[in-house]
Design an enzyme around this catalytic site. Structure first.
Site, PDB file in Angstrom:
ATOM      1  N   PHE A 152       0.809  -1.235   0.000  1.00 42.47           N
ATOM      2  CA  PHE A 152       0.000   0.000   0.000  1.00 42.47           C
ATOM      3  C   PHE A 152       0.829   1.266   0.000  1.00 42.47           C
ATOM      4  O   PHE A 152       0.373   2.309   0.464  1.00 42.47           O
ATOM      5  CB  PHE A 152      -0.958  -0.019   1.199  1.00 42.47           C
TER       6      PHE A 152
ATOM      7  N   ARG B 213     -13.735   0.053 -17.130  1.00 42.77           N
ATOM      8  CA  ARG B 213     -14.117  -1.354 -17.269  1.00 42.77           C
ATOM      9  C   ARG B 213     -13.524  -2.144 -16.103  1.00 42.77           C
ATOM     10  O   ARG B 213     -12.324  -2.039 -15.816  1.00 42.77           O
ATOM     11  CB  ARG B 213     -13.537  -1.853 -18.584  1.00 42.77           C
TER      12      ARG B 213
ATOM     13  N   LYS C 269     -14.694  -9.434  -8.653  1.00 40.96           N
ATOM     14  CA  LYS C 269     -14.417 -10.006  -7.333  1.00 40.96           C
ATOM     15  C   LYS C 269     -13.201  -9.324  -6.690  1.00 40.96           C
ATOM     16  O   LYS C 269     -13.267  -8.857  -5.556  1.00 40.96           O
ATOM     17  CB  LYS C 269     -14.169 -11.507  -7.485  1.00 40.96           C
ATOM     18  N   THR C 270     -12.088  -9.266  -7.428  1.00 44.93           N
ATOM     19  CA  THR C 270     -10.898  -8.636  -6.847  1.00 44.93           C
ATOM     20  C   THR C 270     -11.093  -7.124  -6.733  1.00 44.93           C
ATOM     21  O   THR C 270     -10.581  -6.504  -5.802  1.00 44.93           O
ATOM     22  CB  THR C 270      -9.631  -8.946  -7.676  1.00 44.93           C
TER      23      THR C 270
ATOM     24  N   GLN D  53     -10.847  -4.866  -3.312  1.00 49.29           N
ATOM     25  CA  GLN D  53     -10.050  -3.655  -3.110  1.00 49.29           C
ATOM     26  C   GLN D  53     -10.876  -2.548  -2.468  1.00 49.29           C
ATOM     27  O   GLN D  53     -10.429  -1.855  -1.563  1.00 49.29           O
ATOM     28  CB  GLN D  53      -9.503  -3.149  -4.452  1.00 49.29           C
TER      29      GLN D  53
ATOM     30  N   LYS E 162      -9.760   1.693 -15.514  1.00 45.26           N
ATOM     31  CA  LYS E 162      -9.098   2.609 -14.596  1.00 45.26           C
ATOM     32  C   LYS E 162      -8.667   1.743 -13.408  1.00 45.26           C
ATOM     33  O   LYS E 162      -8.840   0.543 -13.434  1.00 45.26           O
ATOM     34  CB  LYS E 162     -10.060   3.709 -14.141  1.00 45.26           C
ATOM     35  N   GLY E 163      -8.126   2.341 -12.367  1.00 43.74           N
ATOM     36  CA  GLY E 163      -7.730   1.517 -11.221  1.00 43.74           C
ATOM     37  C   GLY E 163      -8.733   1.639 -10.099  1.00 43.74           C
ATOM     38  O   GLY E 163      -9.483   2.610 -10.013  1.00 43.74           O
ATOM     39  N   VAL E 164      -8.761   0.636  -9.214  1.00 39.91           N
ATOM     40  CA  VAL E 164      -9.649   0.729  -8.053  1.00 39.91           C
ATOM     41  C   VAL E 164      -8.901   0.594  -6.727  1.00 39.91           C
ATOM     42  O   VAL E 164      -9.505   0.609  -5.669  1.00 39.91           O
ATOM     43  CB  VAL E 164     -10.767  -0.348  -8.078  1.00 39.91           C
TER      44      VAL E 164
ATOM     45  N   GLU F 249      -6.900   2.506  -4.871  1.00 39.84           N
ATOM     46  CA  GLU F 249      -6.897   3.574  -3.880  1.00 39.84           C
ATOM     47  C   GLU F 249      -8.242   4.279  -3.735  1.00 39.84           C
ATOM     48  O   GLU F 249      -8.545   4.853  -2.695  1.00 39.84           O
ATOM     49  CB  GLU F 249      -5.777   4.559  -4.229  1.00 39.84           C
TER      50      GLU F 249
HETATM   51 MO1  MOS Z   1       0.156   3.057  -3.476  1.00 36.86          MO
HETATM   52  S1  MOS Z   1       0.275   4.480  -1.967  1.00 36.86           S
HETATM   53  O1  MOS Z   1       0.832   3.858  -4.846  1.00 36.86           O
HETATM   54  O2  MOS Z   1       0.791   1.609  -3.087  1.00 36.86           O
END
Ligand code: MOS
Length: 735
Positions: free
Chosen positions: A240, A625, A630-631, A635, A698-700, A702
Site C-alpha cells: 500500500f 471497465r 471479485k478482486t 479492493q 481505470k484503477g480501483v 486507492e
Molecule cells: Mo500506493 S500508496 O501507490 O501503493
C-alpha cells in the site's frame, strides 16, 4: 463460458498457494549458510552517538558481525546521491549507519548478524550506546514557523479572485482540519534475503512494489552493475505504498551478504515497522463561500504537511479542491514543515484521502450553512470539466455514482436535522462524501510465449501487493489467446523480466494489463502468420480480425478450427515468443482522467459514552471497465475498512520530548477489528472509456478509501450535532 474471462469474477489464481503456505514471501527465502540480521534502533530523536560499545555483542555465541557507523566500509560512505531511488523526494536520502548523527527516534544505528535470529536478537540487546542528545521537535504544530514552499511543486494555479468573492458571498465558512501521523502495517513486515554468490553477483529477495527500484538502489549504493544484481519478489503480504521505496532492511541485508560473503536475511519486527515512512500529519485551512442558492463562489485551501529535515516529501492534497467542484474562484497553497522524524511516504491514496477528508468535510459544512442537503449541494456544484487543467474528463460517471449510491443506501431517509434521530441509547446519523483517484497509465513491457505443450507464459516485472495482479493478468492473457486460464502462467516480480512500472498509483491494470493484452495480441498475430504458412487453405487470406481464438483453437471465418498445439507441431516449433513495449495513447494528455465514487455511511453514536459505531457503508464506484468484479470489490471493501480506521482509530502518538512513537505496536496503534466492520457494500457503475487505457480500465486500488473518513465524520455530525475536525474521531471529542 468458454474462454471469456474479462469482466468475470475469477477466483485468485494464486489463492491456493497462499492459503496452503506455498507462496514464498521475501523473508521466507532461505539459502545454505544464511545469517540473520537484527536491527538496533536509536532511543533518542536527535543528536549524536558519542560511543558505541560492541564488546558484549560480539562475545555472544553465534554472532558473526556487528555493523555500526564506526566500521561501515568506507566505499559505502562516499556519495549520498548513490543512495537515492526512483521515488526519492527532493533532499538527501537517508543513509543507514553512515555517521554518528541521529536524525530521528528509531533510526537504525547497528545491525547484528548471527547464525540464528534468536542469537542476533539477544546480542543486539547487549549493545551499549551513549548519546549527546539535542532538543527534539517532532511535531507539526511545534514547527509551523518553519513552513516552506522550497522544493515543493506548485499547486494548481489560482483562478479568479477568492477575496472579492468571499467578501460578497451569502454563506461562508472558515475552518481548520487536522489529522495525525499514520503508520503502515501490512501483515507482512519488510524483509530482505540477499544471496551472495562466488562470482560477486547477488540474488535478492525483497519486499518491494517494483523490483527495479531495489535493483537501482543496490547498484547505486554498492557500486554494482545491473547484470550483477537480480531482485525477485513473487509475493507481497500487503504494501500500500510502504514498499514503493526500498527500505533500510535492503541496505542492511546486502551489507551483511557482501561483507560476510554469505546469504544474509534482515526482517523487521512489528515495532520496527514504525521506523520508516508514514502518512504525514497534516493541518488544513479552508475558507469557502457560496451564493444565496448554495453555488460555490470561492474555495481557499492551504495545507501544512510534515516532512523530515533531510527530504521534502510532498503530496497532491490541495489539488483536489480545485478539481472536484465547479468554482470560478480558487486559491490553493501547500507548504512543508520539516520535523525531527523520518521522511513520510505514500500510503494508500496519498494526498487524495488527506485532501478529500478535509474538502468533503468542508462541503458538508458548506451545505449546512447554505441550508442544502449534502447530496443536492454536490449535484448543484458538479464539475463537468477539470478546471485545474482546463481539460475535459475522459469519462466521469460520478453523477450516476451519486444516484445509484443514494438509491441503494436509502439516502432519502436521512435525518434532516442533526441529533434528531435516536434508537435505544444510540444517536443515528447519515453522512456522505465524494471519492476520486487519478486514473493513470504508464509505459509497460511484456513478453508472451506459447509452447508446444499448450501453455501460454506471460511475464513482466510488475508486482502483486495482494491486489490480484496475477489473477487479472492471467484473465486478460487467457481471453486474448482463447485459452483456459489454467493453461496460462503469469510471471512477475523479477528484474529478469521485461520492465514494468512499480505497482502503485492504482495504475497496474491499466498499464500492465494493456501491455499484456498487446503482447498476447502480437503473439496471436505470430501464430496467424504460421497458420498462413502451414495451413494456407484455411488461413492464407485471413487477417487478425477474421480469426477468433477460443478454447485453444483458432478459426478463420467459419472454416474448420485449428488447434494451437497442432499448429506448433506442424510448424516444428517448440515455442513462439513475442515482446512488446506498450505506451498510453498519444492524445491521452488532452484529457483529465480520474475514477470516481460516492460513499454513504450510517453511524450510531452512544448518547452517553460517545463511542461511534459504523452501521453500514455503501460505495458506488465508477472506474472504467472492471476486469474482475471479485478482486475489484475486494479492493474497495478493504479500502473502506481502512477508511473506518482513519476516521475513528488510527493515530501514531509521538512523544513531543523524544520523538518516540509511543504506540509502535498493534495493541496500541488501533485499527479496525471484525467487530468494527459490518454492512459494507460496493457497487460498480458502468463506464466506457477508450482514452484512459487500451483495456478501458481505470484503477480501483486507492479509490475506495478516499471518501470514507469524511463520510463518517459527516455522519457523526448528523447523528450528534458535533463537528469533529481533528482525526481520529474518538469519544472524548464527542462528549
Ligand atoms: Mo500506493 S500508496 O501507490 O501503493
Amino acid at each position: 463460458m468458454g474462454t471469456n474471462y474479462i469482466g468475470q469474477p475469477q477466483v485468485r489464481t494464486d489463492g491456493r498457494l497462499k492459503v496452503t503456505g506455498q507462496a514464498t514471501y521475501a523473508g521466507e527465502f532461505t539459502a545454505r549458510d544464511l545469517v540473520y540480521g537484527y536491527v538496533v534502533q536509536s532511543t533518542i530523536g536527535r543528536g549524536r552517538i558519542t560511543s558505541i560499545d560492541t564488546s558484549r555483542v560480539v562475545a555472544v555465541p553465534g554472532v558473526r558481525k556487528v555493523f555500526t557507523h564506526e566500521n561501515l566500509p568506507e566505499y559505502l560512505k562516499r556519495n549520498s546521491a548513490d543512495y537515492s531511488d526512483p521515488l526519492a523526494p527532493p533532499g538527501q536520502p537517508f543513509r543507514p549507519l553512515h555517521d554518528a548523527e541521529v536524525l530521528y527516534n528509531g533510526q537504525p544505528i547497528a545491525v547484528v548478524f548471527a547464525e540464528t535470529f534468536e542469537q542476533a536478537r539477544h546480542a543486539a540487546a547487549l549493545l551499549w550506546v551513549e548519546y549527546a542528545e539535542e532538543e527534539v521537535q517532532p511535531l507539526l504544530r511545534q514547527n509551523l514557523d518553519g513552513a516552506t514552499r522550497e522544493d515543493v511543486p506548485d499547486p494548481p494555479t489560482a483562478r479568479g479572485d477568492t477575496d472579492t468573492a468571499f467578501a460578497a458571498a451569502a454563506h461562508t465558512i472558515k475552518v481548520e482540519y487536522s489529522q495525525p501521523r499514520h503508520f503502515h502495517n501490512p501483515m507482512e513486515p519488510h524483509a530482505t534475503v540477499a544471496v551472495y554468490k562466488e562470482d560477486g553477483t547477488l540474488d535478492i529477495y525483497d519486499k518491494i512494489q517494483g523490483v527495479a527500484s531495489s535493483q537501482q538502489y543496490v547498484c547505486g549504493v554498492f557500486g554494482l552493475d545491473k547484470k550483477q544484481v537480480r531482485v525477485v519478489s513473487p509475493f507481497i503480504g500487503g504494501a500500500f505504498g510502504s514498499g514503493l521505496r526500498p527500505q533500510y532492511q535492503l541496505f542492511l541485508a546486502v551489507l551483511g551478504a557482501t561483507e560476510l560473503k554469505r546469504p544474509a536475511q534482515v526482517t523487521l519486527t512489528r515495532e520496527q515497522m514504525f521506523s520508516f515512512g508514514h502518512r504525514p500529519a497534516q493541518l488544513q485551512r479552508f475558507r469557502v463561500s457560496t451564493d444565496a442558492k448554495g453555488r460555490l463562489t470561492s474555495l481557499d485551501h492551504t495545507s501544512f504537511g510534515e516532512t523530515s529535515r533531510f527530504e521534502k516529501y510532498n503530496e497532491t492534497i490541495v489539488a483536489w479542491t480545485g478539481l472536484m467542484y465547479d468554482c470560478e474562484n480558487v486559491k490553493l497553497d501547500y507548504q512543508l514543515v520539516p520535523v525531527d522524524a523520518y521522511t513520510p511516504n505514500d500510503m494508500r491514496a496519498p494526498g487524495g484521502v488527506t485532501g478529500m477528508w478535509a474538502l468533503e468535510s468542508a462541503m458538508d459544512e458548506m451545505a449546512n450553512a447554505a441550508g442544502l442537503d449534502p447530496l443536492a449541494f454536490r449535484l448543484l456544484n458538479y464539475a463537468e470539466r477539470d478546471q485545474n487543467e482546463d481539460k475535459p474528463f475522459s469519462s466521469k460517471a460520478l453523477r450516476e455514482c451519486y444516484q445509484q449510491c443514494a438509491e441503494r443506501f436509502g439516502w432519502k431517509d436521512r435525518p434532516t436535522q442533526p441529533r434528531s434521530r435516536q434508537e435505544g441509547n444510540e444517536l443515528v446519523g447519515f453522512g456522505m462524501a465524494t471519492g476520486a483517484w487519478e486514473a493513470n497509465q504508464q509505459k509497460a513491457s511484456a513478453r508472451a510465449s506459447f509452447s508446444a505443450d499448450g501453455q501460454l507464459t506471460v511475464g513482466t516485472a510488475t508486482a502483486d501487493i495482494g491486489t490480484g495482479t496475477y489473477t487479472v493478468m492471467s484473465q486478460i492473457a487467457a481471453e486474448t489467446l482463447g485459452l483456459p486460464i489454467d493453461r496460462v502462467v503469469f510471471n512477475l516480480g523479477d528484474t529478469d523480466l521485461p520492465e514494468s512500472p512499480i505497482e502503485g498509483g492504482s495504475w497496474t491494470v491499466a498499464s500492465v494489463g494493456s501491455a499484456v493484452q498487446s503482447a498476447v495480441r502480437m503473439l496471436s498475430l505470430r501464430l496467424l502468420e504460421l497458420a498462413r504458412e502451414y495451413f494456407p487453405r484455411r488461413f492464407k487470406h485471413a487477417e487478425l480480425g477474421d480469426v477468433t481464438f477460443s478454447d485453444g483453437f483458432m478459426q478463420a471465418w467459419s472454416s474448420e478450427p485449428l488447434e494451437l498445439t497442432g499448429l506448433l507441431e506442424k510448424a516444428g516449433k517448440e515455442i513462439v515468443s513475442v515482446g512488446v513495449d506498450h505506451s498510453p495513447r498519444k492524445d491521452r494528455g488532452d484529457y483529465s482522467t480520474y475514477a470516481h465514487a460516492c460513499v454513504m455511511v450510517e453511524v450510531r453514536v452512544d448518547r452517553d459514552l460517545g463511542n461511534v459505531r459504523v452501521e453500514r457503508i455503501v460505495t458506488a464506484a465508477a472506474a472504467g471497465r472492471i476486469i474482475n468484479p471479485k478482486t475489484a470489490e475486494n479492493q474497495i471493501l478493504g479500502a473502506m475498512v481502512w477508511g473506518i480506521g482513519m476516521a475513528l482509530e488510527e493515530e501514531g502518538l509521538v512523544d513531543h520530548r523524544s520523538g518516540r512513537i509511543m504506540n509502535a505496536n498493534l495493541a496500541e496503534y488501533h485499527v479496525p477489528v471484525h467487530a468494527d466492520v459490518q454492512g459494507l457494500e460496493a457497487i460498480f457503475v458502468e463506464e466506457h472509456d477508450e482514452i484512459v487505457s487500451a483495456l478501458g480500465a481505470k484503477g480501483v486500488g486507492e479509490l475506495g478509501i478516499v471518501g470514507v473518513p469524511a463520510a463518517i465524520a459527516n455522519a457523526v455530525y448528523n447523528a450528534t450535532g458535533v463537528r469533529v475536525r481533528e482525526l481520529p474521531i474518538t469519544l472524548d471529542k464527542l462528549l
